[in-house]
Design a protein around this motif. Structure first.
Motif, PDB file in Angstrom:
ATOM      1  N   VAL A 234      34.985  37.054  34.991  1.00 42.35           N
ATOM      2  CA  VAL A 234      34.789  38.467  34.022  1.00 42.35           C
ATOM      3  C   VAL A 234      35.558  38.725  33.681  1.00 42.35           C
ATOM      4  O   VAL A 234      36.919  38.701  33.414  1.00 42.35           O
ATOM      5  CB  VAL A 234      34.450  39.262  35.517  1.00 42.35           C
ATOM      6  N   PRO A 235      35.244  38.793  32.194  1.00 43.60           N
ATOM      7  CA  PRO A 235      35.510  38.270  31.143  1.00 43.60           C
ATOM      8  C   PRO A 235      35.916  40.466  30.741  1.00 43.60           C
ATOM      9  O   PRO A 235      35.330  41.194  31.129  1.00 43.60           O
ATOM     10  CB  PRO A 235      34.782  38.476  30.041  1.00 43.60           C
ATOM     11  N   PHE A 236      37.104  40.366  30.591  1.00 43.05           N
ATOM     12  CA  PHE A 236      37.294  41.918  29.652  1.00 43.05           C
ATOM     13  C   PHE A 236      37.619  41.942  27.538  1.00 43.05           C
ATOM     14  O   PHE A 236      37.519  41.346  27.571  1.00 43.05           O
ATOM     15  CB  PHE A 236      38.567  42.106  30.532  1.00 43.05           C
ATOM     16  N   THR A 237      37.011  43.350  28.056  1.00 37.39           N
ATOM     17  CA  THR A 237      36.968  43.429  26.185  1.00 37.39           C
ATOM     18  C   THR A 237      38.538  44.683  26.241  1.00 37.39           C
ATOM     19  O   THR A 237      39.232  44.443  24.459  1.00 37.39           O
ATOM     20  CB  THR A 237      35.980  44.076  25.824  1.00 37.39           C
ATOM     21  N   ASN A 238      39.385  44.752  27.083  1.00 43.76           N
ATOM     22  CA  ASN A 238      40.347  46.071  26.628  1.00 43.76           C
ATOM     23  C   ASN A 238      41.115  45.997  27.928  1.00 43.76           C
ATOM     24  O   ASN A 238      40.165  46.049  29.101  1.00 43.76           O
ATOM     25  CB  ASN A 238      40.323  47.276  26.844  1.00 43.76           C
ATOM     26  N   LEU A 239      42.161  45.986  28.360  1.00 48.15           N
ATOM     27  CA  LEU A 239      43.032  46.177  29.382  1.00 48.15           C
ATOM     28  C   LEU A 239      44.309  46.650  28.782  1.00 48.15           C
ATOM     29  O   LEU A 239      45.151  45.904  28.443  1.00 48.15           O
ATOM     30  CB  LEU A 239      43.424  44.858  29.576  1.00 48.15           C
ATOM     31  N   PRO A 240      44.424  47.909  29.337  1.00 50.67           N
ATOM     32  CA  PRO A 240      45.922  48.108  29.132  1.00 50.67           C
ATOM     33  C   PRO A 240      46.854  47.739  29.538  1.00 50.67           C
ATOM     34  O   PRO A 240      47.149  46.716  30.864  1.00 50.67           O
ATOM     35  CB  PRO A 240      45.874  50.007  28.965  1.00 50.67           C
ATOM     36  N   MET A 241      47.960  48.075  29.462  1.00 47.97           N
ATOM     37  CA  MET A 241      49.329  48.049  30.469  1.00 47.97           C
ATOM     38  C   MET A 241      48.868  48.743  31.810  1.00 47.97           C
ATOM     39  O   MET A 241      49.226  49.805  31.848  1.00 47.97           O
ATOM     40  CB  MET A 241      50.878  46.998  29.912  1.00 47.97           C
ATOM     41  N   THR A 242      49.027  47.529  32.644  1.00 51.86           N
ATOM     42  CA  THR A 242      49.029  48.185  34.192  1.00 51.86           C
ATOM     43  C   THR A 242      50.307  48.358  35.359  1.00 51.86           C
ATOM     44  O   THR A 242      50.104  47.053  35.505  1.00 51.86           O
ATOM     45  CB  THR A 242      47.422  48.363  34.525  1.00 51.86           C
ATOM     46  N   LEU A 243      50.773  49.380  35.953  1.00 51.52           N
ATOM     47  CA  LEU A 243      51.443  49.138  36.880  1.00 51.52           C
ATOM     48  C   LEU A 243      51.124  49.737  37.875  1.00 51.52           C
ATOM     49  O   LEU A 243      50.978  50.942  37.764  1.00 51.52           O
ATOM     50  CB  LEU A 243      52.783  50.374  36.151  1.00 51.52           C
ATOM     51  N   LEU A 281      47.477  41.352  43.920  1.00 52.02           N
ATOM     52  CA  LEU A 281      46.707  41.042  43.166  1.00 52.02           C
ATOM     53  C   LEU A 281      45.192  41.254  43.217  1.00 52.02           C
ATOM     54  O   LEU A 281      44.683  41.465  42.539  1.00 52.02           O
ATOM     55  CB  LEU A 281      47.363  39.756  41.904  1.00 52.02           C
ATOM     56  N   GLY A 282      44.626  40.858  44.290  1.00 44.25           N
ATOM     57  CA  GLY A 282      43.277  40.483  44.198  1.00 44.25           C
ATOM     58  C   GLY A 282      42.930  41.434  45.248  1.00 44.25           C
ATOM     59  O   GLY A 282      41.698  42.129  44.843  1.00 44.25           O
ATOM     60  N   THR A 283      43.673  42.867  45.341  1.00 41.01           N
ATOM     61  CA  THR A 283      43.494  43.406  46.593  1.00 41.01           C
ATOM     62  C   THR A 283      42.968  44.884  45.118  1.00 41.01           C
ATOM     63  O   THR A 283      41.712  45.359  45.233  1.00 41.01           O
ATOM     64  CB  THR A 283      44.197  44.235  47.154  1.00 41.01           C
ATOM     65  N   THR A 284      43.787  45.295  44.144  1.00 38.11           N
ATOM     66  CA  THR A 284      43.745  45.876  43.480  1.00 38.11           C
ATOM     67  C   THR A 284      43.126  45.530  42.371  1.00 38.11           C
ATOM     68  O   THR A 284      42.243  46.237  41.721  1.00 38.11           O
ATOM     69  CB  THR A 284      45.387  45.917  42.757  1.00 38.11           C
ATOM     70  N   TYR A 285      43.027  44.179  41.868  1.00 39.42           N
ATOM     71  CA  TYR A 285      42.158  43.870  41.090  1.00 39.42           C
ATOM     72  C   TYR A 285      40.911  42.038  41.759  1.00 39.42           C
ATOM     73  O   TYR A 285      41.374  41.257  41.001  1.00 39.42           O
ATOM     74  CB  TYR A 285      42.912  43.147  40.065  1.00 39.42           C
ATOM     75  N   PRO A 286      40.243  43.110  42.259  1.00 38.20           N
ATOM     76  CA  PRO A 286      38.981  42.218  43.093  1.00 38.20           C
ATOM     77  C   PRO A 286      38.672  40.758  42.111  1.00 38.20           C
ATOM     78  O   PRO A 286      38.493  39.759  42.732  1.00 38.20           O
ATOM     79  CB  PRO A 286      37.866  42.818  43.465  1.00 38.20           C
ATOM     80  N   ALA A 287      38.875  41.127  40.472  1.00 36.79           N
ATOM     81  CA  ALA A 287      38.141  39.740  39.771  1.00 36.79           C
ATOM     82  C   ALA A 287      39.069  38.901  39.471  1.00 36.79           C
ATOM     83  O   ALA A 287      38.859  37.849  39.403  1.00 36.79           O
ATOM     84  CB  ALA A 287      37.899  40.409  38.562  1.00 36.79           C
ATOM     85  N   LEU A 288      41.033  39.031  40.330  1.00 37.37           N
ATOM     86  CA  LEU A 288      41.450  38.192  40.139  1.00 37.37           C
ATOM     87  C   LEU A 288      41.646  37.375  41.306  1.00 37.37           C
ATOM     88  O   LEU A 288      42.743  36.752  41.988  1.00 37.37           O
ATOM     89  CB  LEU A 288      43.101  39.098  39.260  1.00 37.37           C
ATOM     90  N   GLU A 289      41.271  37.627  42.450  1.00 36.21           N
ATOM     91  CA  GLU A 289      41.532  36.991  43.832  1.00 36.21           C
ATOM     92  C   GLU A 289      41.564  35.688  43.752  1.00 36.21           C
ATOM     93  O   GLU A 289      40.388  35.179  43.161  1.00 36.21           O
ATOM     94  CB  GLU A 289      40.465  37.912  44.425  1.00 36.21           C
ATOM     95  N   GLY A 290      42.219  35.356  44.181  1.00 39.20           N
ATOM     96  CA  GLY A 290      42.283  33.802  43.883  1.00 39.20           C
ATOM     97  C   GLY A 290      42.487  32.933  43.028  1.00 39.20           C
ATOM     98  O   GLY A 290      42.968  31.943  42.791  1.00 39.20           O
ATOM     99  N   ILE A 291      43.099  33.500  41.705  1.00 35.72           N
ATOM    100  CA  ILE A 291      43.187  33.459  40.429  1.00 35.72           C
ATOM    101  C   ILE A 291      44.762  32.449  40.724  1.00 35.72           C
ATOM    102  O   ILE A 291      46.040  32.337  41.026  1.00 35.72           O
ATOM    103  CB  ILE A 291      42.653  34.202  39.443  1.00 35.72           C
TER     104      ILE A 291
END
Length: 347
Positions: A234-243, A281-291
């Motif tokens: 899933v492409p992203f156009t903006n992504l802040p630094m996220t903690l 990573l996969g729990t918080t950001y589903p699009a990154l699961e298994g990446i």
């Protein structure tokens, strides 16, 4: 590499963002200054960061105040030094998964504002809008600070070093300190130099430098590793630094995602740590699961006992220090240089 002089009024040990800032501020104040760097400029902790400067530090308004002061200096950096930093706003977000975290933010908010930090509490839905990879169902709310910018740390180091030299400072690279005598004579493989005053800004090596001078600096190196994730489907156009509360942090890195979560625990293998990170990573950001996660870079931070910087002078000898920034030195370097200069000049 410049030739090592026989003596100097002020000797700065460490050529990262903190050391070059100090050398610049001292030299511009008319102090005869020499800087020693064990490798190349910016090759230590300054080169192992996520390349973001920010002003918000959860539950730490004091650090936020120094970072806000530093941010103003960074916006004027190109005009002052002639070196552009390529600042690009990315924003910084801290995720909250427990009610107590939200309550602590509210208790700390007034102090943050008084320190000049621009931060607000946003809903889970708003957090997901700001970071489209986020699953809002996994959090309760978030702290959002727009004052976070991607930058080039090597440009900061290069700009401060050039300004220091322009003001008369001598910069010597590939010059590790091998010993410090009681009279202030500092030894390197290239020779020795007699220093009236020593300033330690050696990052993870500060404790070793302090020991050479008979000064105890209560901090220890903390290893860290940053990883690069393959581009998400899933492409992203903006992504802040996220903690995340687990210390997992992400930010955009060109078309990839930069991921960090410290290093493995003492009783944990690297493989187990990577699996734990990947699950979170996969729990918080589903699009990154298994990446796939690839090696990025590793380094060490100079960590103090409470995570805040140590800036001061030993009461019994002319030995100053600015260390223990625990990975936040990039955000505080201009203010640290100003504070050390003023302390040195008795202000």
């Amino acid at each position: 590499m410049s030739e090592l002089p026989e003596r100097t009024e002020a000797l700065v040990i460490g050529g990262g963002v903190i050391g070059t800032s100090i050398a610049c501020h001292l030299a511009e104040a008319g102090v005869g200054t020499v800087l020693l760097e064990r490798g190349t400029l910016g090759s230590g902790a300054s080169g192992a960061t996520a390349n973001v400067v920010r002003t918000y530090f959860p539950n730490d308004a004091r650090t936020g105040g120094l970072a806000a002061r530093s941010m103003a200096a960074y916006h004027a950096f190109a005009e002052r030094t002639g070196t552009p930093l390529g600042l690009q706003r990315v924003g910084f977000m801290v995720l909250f998964t427990e009610e107590e975290q939200v309550a602590k933010f509210r208790r700390d908010h007034a102090a943050q504002q008084a320190a000049g930090v621009d931060v607000e509490l946003v809903s889970a839905a708003e957090a997901a809008r700001l970071n489209p990879l986020l699953d809002e169902r996994t959090i309760l709310a978030a702290a959002w600070s727009p004052d976070a910018f991607s930058c080039d740390p090597t440009a900061i180091v290069r700009g401060y070093a050039a300004a220091a030299q322009e003001a008369g400072a001598v910069v010597c690279t590939e010059s590790p300190v091998t010993g410090i005598d009681p009279d202030g004579r500092v030894h390197t493989p290239a020779g020795s130099i007699l220093a009236e005053n020593i300033i330690c800004a050696a990052g993870p090596w500060s404790e070793t430098v302090g020991d050479m001078a008979g000064v105890h600096l209560p901090m220890t190196p903390e290893p860290t590793e940053l990883l690069l994730a393959d581009p998400p489907a899933v492409p992203f156009t903006n992504l802040p630094m996220t903690l995340h509360p687990t210390r997992m942090r992400i930010r955009a890195w060109k078309d990839r995602i930069l991921v960090g979560m410290g290093r493995p625990r003492q009783d944990e293998s690297r493989e187990a740590w990577l699996q734990r990170l990947a699950r979170q990573l996969g729990t918080t950001y589903p699009a990154l699961e298994g990446i796939r996660l690839r090696r990025g870079w590793t380094g060490s931070f100079d960590s103090s006992k409470d995570g805040t910087a140590l800036i001061g002078r030993d009461p019994s000898r002319p030995f100053f220090y600015a260390t223990g920034f625990s990975g936040t030195g990039l955000c505080q370097a201009p203010a640290a240089g100003e504070l050390l200069r003023d302390l040195y000049l008795g202000k």
